[in-house]
Design a protein around this motif. Structure first.
Motif, PDB file in Angstrom:
ATOM      1  N   ARG B 130       0.797  -1.234   0.000  1.00  0.00           N
ATOM      2  CA  ARG B 130       0.000   0.000   0.000  1.00  0.00           C
ATOM      3  C   ARG B 130       0.831   1.286   0.000  1.00  0.00           C
ATOM      4  N   SER B 206      -5.127 -11.961   0.849  1.00  0.00           N
ATOM      5  CA  SER B 206      -5.195 -12.390  -0.546  1.00  0.00           C
ATOM      6  C   SER B 206      -6.208 -13.519  -0.684  1.00  0.00           C
ATOM      7  N   LYS B 228       0.316  -4.417 -17.867  1.00  0.00           N
ATOM      8  CA  LYS B 228       0.202  -5.503 -18.844  1.00  0.00           C
ATOM      9  C   LYS B 228       1.359  -6.516 -18.742  1.00  0.00           C
ATOM     10  N   ARG B 232      -0.326 -13.913 -13.815  1.00  0.00           N
ATOM     11  CA  ARG B 232      -0.327 -14.729 -12.600  1.00  0.00           C
ATOM     12  C   ARG B 232       0.806 -15.764 -12.613  1.00  0.00           C
ATOM     13  N   ARG B 266      -3.269 -24.009 -12.250  1.00  0.00           N
ATOM     14  CA  ARG B 266      -3.780 -23.247 -11.108  1.00  0.00           C
ATOM     15  C   ARG B 266      -2.745 -22.231 -10.613  1.00  0.00           C
ATOM     16  N   HIS B 267      -1.715 -22.013 -11.385  1.00  0.00           N
ATOM     17  CA  HIS B 267      -0.640 -21.082 -11.034  1.00  0.00           C
ATOM     18  C   HIS B 267       0.151 -21.569  -9.817  1.00  0.00           C
ATOM     19  N   SER B 290       0.061 -20.386  -4.703  1.00  0.00           N
ATOM     20  CA  SER B 290       0.082 -18.942  -4.946  1.00  0.00           C
ATOM     21  C   SER B 290      -1.234 -18.288  -4.565  1.00  0.00           C
ATOM     22  N   PHE B 292      -3.089 -14.024  -4.652  1.00  0.00           N
ATOM     23  CA  PHE B 292      -2.884 -12.682  -5.193  1.00  0.00           C
ATOM     24  C   PHE B 292      -3.782 -11.667  -4.497  1.00  0.00           C
ATOM     25  N   LYS B 293      -3.271 -10.458  -4.437  1.00  0.00           N
ATOM     26  CA  LYS B 293      -4.084  -9.340  -3.964  1.00  0.00           C
ATOM     27  C   LYS B 293      -3.851  -8.195  -4.948  1.00  0.00           C
ATOM     28  N   LEU B 294      -4.946  -7.680  -5.516  1.00  0.00           N
ATOM     29  CA  LEU B 294      -4.832  -6.612  -6.511  1.00  0.00           C
ATOM     30  C   LEU B 294      -5.532  -5.377  -5.970  1.00  0.00           C
ATOM     31  N   THR B 295      -4.817  -4.279  -5.912  1.00  0.00           N
ATOM     32  CA  THR B 295      -5.434  -3.058  -5.401  1.00  0.00           C
ATOM     33  C   THR B 295      -4.713  -1.824  -5.918  1.00  0.00           C
ATOM     34  N   ARG B 296      -5.478  -0.832  -6.308  1.00  0.00           N
ATOM     35  CA  ARG B 296      -4.960   0.477  -6.693  1.00  0.00           C
ATOM     36  C   ARG B 296      -3.746   0.416  -7.634  1.00  0.00           C
ATOM     37  N   GLY B 297      -3.894  -0.358  -8.672  1.00  0.00           N
ATOM     38  CA  GLY B 297      -2.829  -0.402  -9.658  1.00  0.00           C
ATOM     39  C   GLY B 297      -1.613  -1.218  -9.259  1.00  0.00           C
TER      40      GLY B 297
END
Lengths: 123, 562
Positions: B130, B206, B228, B232, B266-267, B290, B292-297
């Motif tokens: 963050r 995540s 881009k 994953r 399944r990565h 694995s 993942f957490k995706l937030t604010r770019g």
């Protein structure tokens, strides 16, 4: 009716009175995320500021935050997504809408992208 | 600190060590006894350290001494295991405090957490996600003490055996590595036969499924722009390259258990090996999961690397289907939920996969070698793919999670430890005991942890009164201490049987990070027990029967062995 897009790949479409905005994630985002398996919706009545996290979706082991594109108050959430999270993939900009927000300041929308700008926006 | 108290503590450390060594001679000791040396004077510390090693015949690298620095945050002094980069700085709190500037100047950076506290490591990781510069690329390594970690949108009642997690595993010092001493204020330094150490139940931020962590598991965490370039598989492929690197394979050739590793659909990273279990068939095992957490770019991809878990081949006793106890592997015992047949849940279920260690390493020193080598190999590849040169590593740890160091990290770790996060974040689910041995036919829903809409068959009451009758009105499931005192007896069902069933399915919850010594209740001692201890701002908090003493100074807990 005005429809705008954010760099976080969310859309907001204002109602005829330009007061309530329906928000959701874009076609591009739903493809990038993959199969959505769980949606965390906000509580109705939640007051939020532009850019604040108001919910999340989980897809392919990824928890993704959903940010509010505007400042306002949540007036409705799409309960269909609790039962059928996959609706987001089927119609992200239709039946897969996320929440409705009473927009505090409609001028905030002017800072967002229109369709043309969003399509040209590097993803 | 009062000099007499200090000396008293040091003397008791030495006499304990000597005594312990004698007691253990001829006894299989997988690790030498350890203690916390408590002094602010380096000269005195060295004297004690030497006396200690002489008394216990242990080599320097096996010793871990700890000194409270002037602010009384604990810092490890590692005699043998030097950090793998010369550029590692001793104090890094400033780096995390100024993380935005740091990651703007060092667009690619590597961190290594010395903490084995899962809440601290997740909080440090989230802080990096963050607060780092939007274009920066970060790699963080950490190893947690034994714990079970569920995904963001999972149901702990369904994913694991909470009672077994709380009951814990038989204590074995080697399972905790040296890290336990510097990272965990609840120091348990001696092999404690007959004692269990309970595990942490952790909910991460995540997505994905449930994993078990221990000393044989290295966690990696890549934090990069969600652009881009990010896929994953990208960083999982990097881990694969590190595992297949000649450096890794040849250096540990006598211990490598895999023929090949690759990223699956399944990565996850799976290994293939020919002669596992003495058979000739090629088999595939998961070695890395694995999430993942995706937030604010920004994108966070973290995962486990199961290099040499000591628990993978261990067995424990669990209740058998037909009564009595049967042996089961530790992993399956921790992950088999007694509630599963009775729950219908929304949210994310785990996909069970057979797992395997990558390396045949049981020795603590070798395990540390493997970890250091993997960190170095992965770190170098991360620098290479990002067009950078030599690795430079910033060390972080528990000291960065102190309230006066980084309030945001501290608060995040505290939040992860709350039952609101661990239990109330569970997606809505329903309990249904249609088939609980005929004891009681009961249903209820749990939303945000709160029990709702209870209905008990054979109890003729209105729907809204049933919740009240069952003693569940306004109750949160994880807060129920005793089902017997909750649910009243009634002619419609067999009370004792119903309660026994409910206590198996929904056991009483221990707070996160509770003292992890199964059965060893601590007792409060009076300040007079350590005369003078309240001088210089030190307060004795409690003393455990085993001789463990907790001191507090300036809000910091300091733990002393006997």
């Amino acid at each position: 009716m005005v429809k705008k897009y954010t760099e976080e790949h969310e859309w907001i479409e204002m109602d005829a009175d330009n007061k309530i905005g329906t928000i959701g994630i874009t076609e591009y985002a739903s493809k990038a995320l993959g199969d959505v398996v769980y949606v965390e919706l906000p509580e109705v009545g939640l007051e939020t500021a532009k850019g604040e996290t108001i919910g999340a979706v989980e897809s392919v082991k990824s928890a993704s935050d959903i940010m509010s594109p505007v400042t306002g108050k949540v007036t409705d959430v799409n309960e269909v997504l609790s039962e059928k999270p996959g609706t987001i993939n089927k119609a992200p900009e239709g039946d897969g809408w996320f929440a409705k927000i009473e927009v505090t300041d409609a001028a905030e929308l002017e800072g967002l992208m229109d369709k043309e700008a969003y399509d040209a926006f590097e993803k | 600190m009062d000099a007499s108290v200090r000396l008293h503590l040091l003397k008791s450390c030495i006499s304990y060590a000597t005594h312990d060594h004698v007691r253990k001679s001829g006894h299989r000791a997988s690790m030498p006894p350890k203690a916390l040396l408590l002094t602010s004077q380096p000269s005195l510390r060295n004297v004690v350290s030497r006396a200690w090693r002489a008394a216990t015949s242990i080599t320097p690298y096996q010793t871990s001494c700890f000194k409270p620095n002037k602010n009384w945050t604990l810092r490890s002094i590692d005699h043998g295991a030097r950090p793998y980069s010369a550029k590692t700085k001793p104090t890094v709190s400033a780096v995390l405090k100024n993380i935005k500037d740091h990651t703007a100047e060092n667009i690619v950076s590597i961190f290594h957490s010395r903490s084995n506290n899962p809440y601290h490591n997740l909080a440090i990781e989230n802080y990096l996600l963050r607060n780092s510069h939007a274009q920066s690329k970060i790699l963080l390594f950490y190893t947690n003490r034994p714990c079970v970690v569920i995904g963001r949108n999972q149901n702990p009642w369904l994913e694991c055996n909470i009672a077994k997690i709380q009951e814990g595993l038989p204590w074995n010092a080697a399972d905790w590595d040296d890290g336990v001493l510097d990272n965990d204020r609840h120091v348990i330094a001696e092999e404690r036969d007959g004692y269990n150490v309970s595990l942490d139940l952790v909910r991460r931020r995540s997505g994905g499924g449930t994993v078990i962590h221990d000393v044989g598991n290295l966690n990696f965490s890549f934090i990069v722009p969600n652009d881009k370039d990010f896929t994953r598989d990208k960083h999982a492929e990097l881990i694969v390259r590190a595992l297949m690197a000649p450096m890794t394979v040849t250096r540990f050739r006598d211990h490598v258990l895999y023929d090949n590793v690759h990223v699956n659909q399944r990565h996850d990273i799976v290994m293939t090996c020919a002669n596992v279990d003495g058979g000739n068939t090629q088999k595939e095992f998961k070695v890395s999961g694995s999430a993942f957490k995706l937030t604010r770019g920004r994108a966070l991809h973290h995962g486990t690397i199961l290099h040499s878990s000591p628990n993978i081949n261990r067995q424990v006793f669990v209740a058998g289907d037909e009564g009595g106890q049967v042996a089961a592997s530790v992993f399956s015992a921790l992950l088999s939920s007694p509630a599963k047949p009775f729950l219908e849940a929304k949210g994310v279920g785990s996909v069970r996969s057979p797992v395997h260690n990558l390396f045949d390493v049981t020795d603590q020193v070798q395990r540390r070698e493997v970890v250091r080598s993997l960190r170095k190999e992965i770190g170098q590849l991360f620098m290479d793919v990002n067009g950078m040169g030599d690795i430079s590593v910033e060390e972080v740890g528990d000291e960065d999670c102190a309230v006066d160091m980084n309030g945001e990290i501290y608060r995040d770790a505290q939040e992860l430890m709350t039952d609101d996060w661990r239990f109330c974040q569970t997606p809505t689910f329903e309990y249904r005991s249609e088939d609980a041995g005929g004891a009681l036919k009961m249903r209820f829903q749990v939303k945000h942890g709160l029990i709702q809409n209870a209905s008990l068959e054979h109890v003729e009451l209105d729907a809204e009164q049933q919740l009240k009758f069952a003693g569940l009105e306004g109750k949160k499931l994880h807060e129920i201490q005793s089902w017997t005192s909750c649910l009243p007896p009634h002619a419609g069902f067999r009370h004792a049987k119903a309660c026994a069933h409910l206590e198996t399915v929904f056991p009483k919850i221990q707070p996160a990070g509770a003292a992890r010594e199964g059965g060893a209740e601590s007792t409060i001692i009076q300040e007079a027990d350590l005369s003078g201890s309240n001088q210089d701002g030190i307060a004795v908090k409690r003393k455990a029967p085993g001789g463990r003493i907790e001191l507090e100074r300036g809000g910091e807990n300091v733990v002393v062995e006997r």
